[in-house]
Write an enzyme that holds these catalytic residues in place. Structure first.
Site, PDB file in Angstrom:
ATOM      1  N   LYS A  29       0.867  -1.173   0.000  1.00  9.62           N
ATOM      2  CA  LYS A  29       0.000   0.000   0.000  1.00  9.62           C
ATOM      3  C   LYS A  29       0.909   1.229   0.000  1.00  9.62           C
ATOM      4  O   LYS A  29       1.537   1.568   1.003  1.00  9.62           O
ATOM      5  CB  LYS A  29      -0.917   0.023   1.221  1.00  9.62           C
ATOM      6  CG  LYS A  29      -1.906   1.168   1.164  1.00  9.62           C
ATOM      7  CD  LYS A  29      -2.997   1.016   2.199  1.00  9.62           C
ATOM      8  CE  LYS A  29      -4.104   2.033   2.010  1.00  9.62           C
ATOM      9  NZ  LYS A  29      -3.664   3.413   2.172  1.00  9.62           N
TER      10      LYS A  29
ATOM     11  N   CYS B 122      30.868  25.584  18.776  1.00  5.73           N
ATOM     12  CA  CYS B 122      31.742  25.843  19.911  1.00  5.73           C
ATOM     13  C   CYS B 122      32.934  26.616  19.342  1.00  5.73           C
ATOM     14  O   CYS B 122      33.493  26.229  18.317  1.00  5.73           O
ATOM     15  CB  CYS B 122      32.215  24.519  20.504  1.00  5.73           C
ATOM     16  SG  CYS B 122      33.722  24.688  21.478  1.00  5.73           S
TER      17      CYS B 122
HETATM   18  S1  IVH Z   1      -6.604  -0.075  -4.709  1.00  7.57           S
HETATM   19  C1  IVH Z   1     -10.956  -0.224  -4.911  1.00  7.57           C
HETATM   20  N1  IVH Z   1      -4.033  -0.536  -4.426  1.00  7.57           N
HETATM   21  O1  IVH Z   1      -4.950   3.544  -0.846  1.00  7.57           O
HETATM   22  C2  IVH Z   1      -9.493  -0.174  -4.721  1.00  7.57           C
HETATM   23  N2  IVH Z   1      -4.943   1.431  -3.470  1.00  7.57           N
HETATM   24  O2  IVH Z   1      -7.466   3.688   0.923  1.00  7.57           O
HETATM   25  C3  IVH Z   1      -9.002   1.154  -4.389  1.00  7.57           C
HETATM   26  N3  IVH Z   1      -3.285   2.831  -2.352  1.00  7.57           N
HETATM   27  O3  IVH Z   1      -6.889   5.914  -2.514  1.00  7.57           O
HETATM   28  C4  IVH Z   1      -7.567   1.345  -4.333  1.00  7.57           C
HETATM   29  N4  IVH Z   1      -1.535   1.579  -2.765  1.00  7.57           N
HETATM   30  O4  IVH Z   1      -4.402   6.007  -2.790  1.00  7.57           O
HETATM   31  C5  IVH Z   1      -5.054   0.290  -4.155  1.00  7.57           C
HETATM   32  N5  IVH Z   1      -1.762  -1.072  -4.279  1.00  7.57           N
HETATM   33  C6  IVH Z   1      -2.788  -0.238  -4.018  1.00  7.57           C
HETATM   34  C7  IVH Z   1      -2.616   0.963  -3.296  1.00  7.57           C
HETATM   35  C8  IVH Z   1      -3.721   1.770  -3.042  1.00  7.57           C
HETATM   36  C9  IVH Z   1      -1.962   2.693  -2.203  1.00  7.57           C
HETATM   37  C10 IVH Z   1      -4.065   3.965  -1.813  1.00  7.57           C
HETATM   38  C11 IVH Z   1      -4.858   4.698  -2.840  1.00  7.57           C
HETATM   39  C12 IVH Z   1      -6.284   4.682  -2.340  1.00  7.57           C
HETATM   40  C13 IVH Z   1      -6.113   4.329  -0.904  1.00  7.57           C
HETATM   41  C14 IVH Z   1      -7.301   3.546  -0.422  1.00  7.57           C
END
Ligand code: IVH
Length: 670
Positions: free
Chosen positions: A117, A427
């Site tokens: 993520k 210093c």
């Molecule tokens: S999928 C329906 N994949 O996380 C699926 N999101 O809380 C929606 N994000 O707004 C997102 N890495 O900014 C997805 N590998 C990833 C991600 C990801 C970061 C963020 C993205 C989204 C938020 C969701």
């Protein structure tokens, strides 16, 4: 100039070539041609487009350089909203998610596509007939902001798709700032005494949402893509892992940590693996995402509120926390710089307990108005020392006084100096302070200073560790037998070293001044000082104002020299050096002040109309005048241009004559 028909063909060819090599360089990290060749191609295309502006296309790589700023972003409506994710914070919540999915689909075991993520800013990119036409922020999911011009400056955003592609394609992903770029950006801010960016996500968001694309262009932003939105002219792939493969094929950067895993146990193992490697990734992640791999399964499960039932974000422990500042202590570095360290109420951060954090420099304490007892934001990133990023002012206990900066060095008790405008405090006891000893003696003995042949780092370390020397002056008290008693020291080398030290007693004033290691006094400045003062005694007595009359010495260096010479600890070492035989021939003082304005001191302030400040200074000096940086009773004239500030006030307060530019030019005989 290339004829128009040929130019069009060549431009198209160059665009293909440049886009291809950009992809190899930025997305695959596997460049095939050297940077100079890439630059040549880009310059050739720029030249053609400059000659034939009609040939510029939106997918031209020349359009990546930031365009002019806009007053506000336009709005972008999406047909398929960008959703958010439900979170899981522990194994039980992960199992609960997996159970809901299994029950929803009526199957025993689910295959998930696991991805990191990414901690950046969600964006969408639209391609029509393979050409990048629009980029937007997520906004509220349905309506986002049009940041096309900014996203064009991100090299990993393909301007044209590779291979075969649908007529309309919307790609979703995350723009982020690599940790190294974030740290470089903050290091620059620190050196300038400016506000720090709280974390790479804020830095990325701030950079992407710039009304001026030229600012976005200089921040090093990167991209990972992970999903699709609107699609016309093609079937949606049947699996999430196929989506990622397609994205790769079109030329989008896709994170390399993605894996197919089975069931909650597979998810948990993936989570633990990534977490253990989290600090070594060169981008920040705040967890991992599990998505039901089969798109048919996703459709069957559908959504609740704004989040899909088929995906979950399993979050890592935070890298930022709040805690209480118990004390601020100072460490003295090898060069004498004072680094403040925050002693904290212990707090868990990304899996470890943190009780100390760096505050970088004294300017940082002032900028945050940090006080003992404050609730502060601490952050731990990668392997770097935890940092204090900010203060929660609303949680400050009543009546805590502002922090008192130390005036004496905690290591040696010498005065601390910090020239106006400097972010770092030092210093001033460079020749005496134990923290600076090794560095001071190394510098003293170096070739361009006292040139003591054979006195290398290892020997200096031994001499200090055995308490044989504590300052450069002690070198002249040691006998041959002492050197012979050191490790890896043959008798002959001991004799040679002893002779080299003896020989170094005969030096020049310039070398001696350089050898003292006064901050920012290099060889050239030492030579100027020697020529201007002729001997050490008048230099020791000189105040900041007199020092600034030496060519090239400004207020900061003058402060450093005067502060160093005023420190009794240093004076004692200098006296010892001379008592132990260090000497130099007299220097003929170079008199610069012959001319019509000889002996007159000027101060320049504000903006002059016809002369630059430098030109005015040079012309005054050419006629023998001195140009000082600050106004005092010894100032003869203040030359005030437009927007003159405190120096003009000071002149009026002291009754110093004030000249305008015309009067100055008259005086210069122009
Ligand atoms: S999928 C329906 N994949 O996380 C699926 N999101 O809380 C929606 N994000 O707004 C997102 N890495 O900014 C997805 N590998 C990833 C991600 C990801 C970061 C963020 C993205 C989204 C938020 C969701």
């Amino acid at each position: 100039m290339t004829p128009p028909n040929k130019a069009a063909a060549r431009a198209a060819k160059l665009r293909d070539l440049i886009n291809h090599h950009s992809y190899l360089y930025y997305v695959l990290d596997r460049p095939e041609i050297p940077d100079v060749e890439f630059d040549r191609l880009l310059r050739e295309l720029q030249t053609i487009e400059a000659d034939h502006p009609a040939l510029i296309t939106p997918d031209s790589p020349t359009q990546r350089v930031g365009a002019a700023a806009v007053a506000a972003f336009g709005k972008v409506h999406r047909d398929i909203p960008m959703l958010s994710l439900a979170n899981a914070y522990d194994e039980a919540e992960l199992h609960a998610f997996d159970r809901r999915v299994r029950e929803g689909l009526g199957i025993e075991q689910v295959e998930y596509n696991a991805e990191p993520k990414l901690d950046g800013l969600a964006i969408s990119l639209i391609y029509r007939d393979g050409v990048f036409v629009q980029g937007a922020t997520r906004g509220d999911g349905v309506v986002g902001e049009d940041i096309t011009r900014n996203l064009r400056t991100v090299h990993q955003v393909p301007l044209r798709l590779r291979g075969s592609y649908p007529a309309l394609l919307e790609v979703r992903g995350e723009v982020y700032m690599p940790t190294a770029s974030f740290e470089a950006l903050n290091a620059e801010a620190l050196a300038r005494g400016e506000k720090l960016m709280a974390n790479p996500r804020n830095a990325a968001a701030g950079s992407v949402r710039q009304l001026d694309p030229r600012i976005t262009a200089v921040r090093r932003l990167e991209l990972f893509c992970y999903g699709l939105g609107s699609l016309e002219g093609m079937e949606h792939p049947a699996y999430q892992h196929e989506v990622l493969e397609r994205l790769r094929g079109w030329g989008f950067p896709v994170n390399g940590e993605q894996r197919l895993v089975v069931g909650a146990a597979g998810c948990q193992a993936y989570y633990e693996d990534i977490q253990s490697r989290r600090v070594r990734l060169d981008y920040e992640i705040d967890g991992v995402v599990f998505k039901v791999d089969a798109v048919a399964g996703q459709r069957e499960l559908g959504f609740v509120a704004r989040a899909p039932r088929w995906a979950v974000a399993y979050k890592f422990p935070p890298k930022e926390e709040l805690t209480v500042l118990k004390a601020i202590e100072f460490q003295v570095g090898r060069t004498g710089a004072l680094t403040p360290v925050a002693r904290l109420e212990p707090v868990r951060l990304a899996g470890v307990t943190v009780s100390n954090a760096t505050l970088h420099n004294v300017a940082q304490i002032e900028r945050l108005d940090l006080r003992v007892g404050d609730t502060v934001i601490v952050r731990r990133a990668g392997d770097v020392i935890p940092q204090v990023m900010g203060v929660i002012e609303s949680r400050r206990p009543k009546e805590v006084p502002p922090f008192d900066m130390p005036t004496l060095c905690p290591e040696c008790g010498s005065q601390v100096i910090r020239p106006e405008g400097e972010v770092i405090a030092h210093c001033s006891g460079g020749l005496y302070c134990p923290a600076q000893r090794k560095q001071a003696i190394r510098h003293f003995a170096s070739r361009r200073a006292m040139d003591i042949d054979g006195l290398g780092e290892k020997l200096i370390d031994q001499l200090i560790n055995r308490n044989l020397v504590s300052s450069p002056a002690d070198l002249y008290t040691l006998d041959e037998a002492t050197f012979a008693g050191l490790e890896r020291m043959a008798e002959r080398s001991a004799a040679k070293l002893h002779a080299a030290i003896a020989k170094s007693r005969e030096t020049t004033l310039a070398r001696f001044l350089y050898a003292l290691g006064i901050p920012e006094v290099g060889e050239a400045t030492a030579q100027q000082l020697a020529a201007s003062f002729g001997d050490l005694a008048p230099l020791i007595e000189a105040d900041e104002e007199r020092l600034q009359q030496v060519p090239d010495i400004g207020p900061i260096v003058a402060d450093n020299i005067a502060g160093f010479m005023r420190e009794p600890h240093n004076r004692k070492v200098i006296d010892e050096l001379r008592e132990r035989g260090v000497h130099w021939p007299a220097v003929e003082v170079v008199v610069v002040n012959e001319g019509a304005l000889a002996g007159k001191t000027f101060v320049l302030t504000g903006t002059l109309e016809t002369l630059t400040r430098d030109a005015a200074r040079e012309r005054l000096q050419a006629q023998g005048a001195k140009v000082a940086g600050s106004v005092s009773r010894k100032t003869d004239y203040v030359v005030a241009g437009a927007d003159a500030g405190s120096k003009l006030d000071k002149a009026q307060e002291l009754g110093v004559a004030v000249l305008d530019e015309k009067a100055l030019l008259d005086l210069l005989g122009a």
